[in-house]
Design a protein around this motif. Sequence first.
Motif, PDB file in Angstrom:
ATOM      1  N   LYS A 169      -3.951   8.261   0.800  1.00  0.00           N
ATOM      2  CA  LYS A 169      -3.522   6.192   0.175  1.00  0.00           C
ATOM      3  C   LYS A 169      -4.481   6.462  -0.952  1.00  0.00           C
ATOM      4  O   LYS A 169      -5.014   6.499  -1.889  1.00  0.00           O
ATOM      5  CB  LYS A 169      -5.211   5.397   0.856  1.00  0.00           C
ATOM      6  CG  LYS A 169      -4.266   4.972   2.853  1.00  0.00           C
ATOM      7  CD  LYS A 169      -5.222   3.481   2.833  1.00  0.00           C
ATOM      8  CE  LYS A 169      -4.462   3.509   4.205  1.00  0.00           C
ATOM      9  NZ  LYS A 169      -5.967   2.652   4.885  1.00  0.00           N
TER      10      LYS A 169
ATOM     11  N   GLN B  54       0.313  -1.186   0.598  1.00  0.00           N
ATOM     12  CA  GLN B  54       0.070  -0.256   0.033  1.00  0.00           C
ATOM     13  C   GLN B  54       1.172   1.655   0.167  1.00  0.00           C
ATOM     14  O   GLN B  54       1.897   1.299   0.931  1.00  0.00           O
ATOM     15  CB  GLN B  54      -0.844  -0.072   1.135  1.00  0.00           C
ATOM     16  CG  GLN B  54      -1.684   1.687   1.291  1.00  0.00           C
ATOM     17  CD  GLN B  54      -3.168   1.397   0.408  1.00  0.00           C
ATOM     18  OE1 GLN B  54      -3.883   0.812   0.405  1.00  0.00           O
ATOM     19  NE2 GLN B  54      -2.483   2.411  -0.595  1.00  0.00           N
TER      20      GLN B  54
ATOM     21  N   THR C 292       3.220  -1.190   3.871  1.00  0.00           N
ATOM     22  CA  THR C 292       2.447   0.156   3.774  1.00  0.00           C
ATOM     23  C   THR C 292       3.729   1.377   3.178  1.00  0.00           C
ATOM     24  O   THR C 292       4.425   1.197   4.207  1.00  0.00           O
ATOM     25  CB  THR C 292       1.874   0.626   4.930  1.00  0.00           C
ATOM     26  OG1 THR C 292       0.751  -0.517   4.561  1.00  0.00           O
ATOM     27  CG2 THR C 292       1.168   2.046   4.329  1.00  0.00           C
TER      28      THR C 292
END
Length: 130
Positions: free
Chosen positions: A38, A4, A77
């Motif tokens: 995001k 991510q 992430t």
Amino acid sequence: MSEQIVVAGALIDGASLLVAQRERPPELAGLWELPGGKVSAGETDEAALARELHEELGVVVTVGARLGTDVALGPTTFLRAYVVTRTGGSLHPNDHRALRWVTADELDGLAWVPADRAWVPELRSALEGQ
């Protein structure tokens, strides 16, 4: 598990950088960050950052060069920053407690969220290069 990417924008105007004060989560509330969010599936970093800054700040931006290196937020992430230029819109903290313009001299004294502190040297260089 796929990775991510979270993108952040360094909005620089003259010799000042826009920083945003977190409202949540509780452990980060009151700390300062580069605004962003995001990257959704199928979205480019640039498109995600432009969308997030419009949602969070009400501004339209052009996304420029990468700033510094990726910062790991967890095993999959990663936080990535870009220099952005405001091209329109009206600045308003839709998703933050406050917004503030800071100069290169103020960067070290700011209560940064831990991940964003990694970019202070690059932010200083960007501000002093204006």
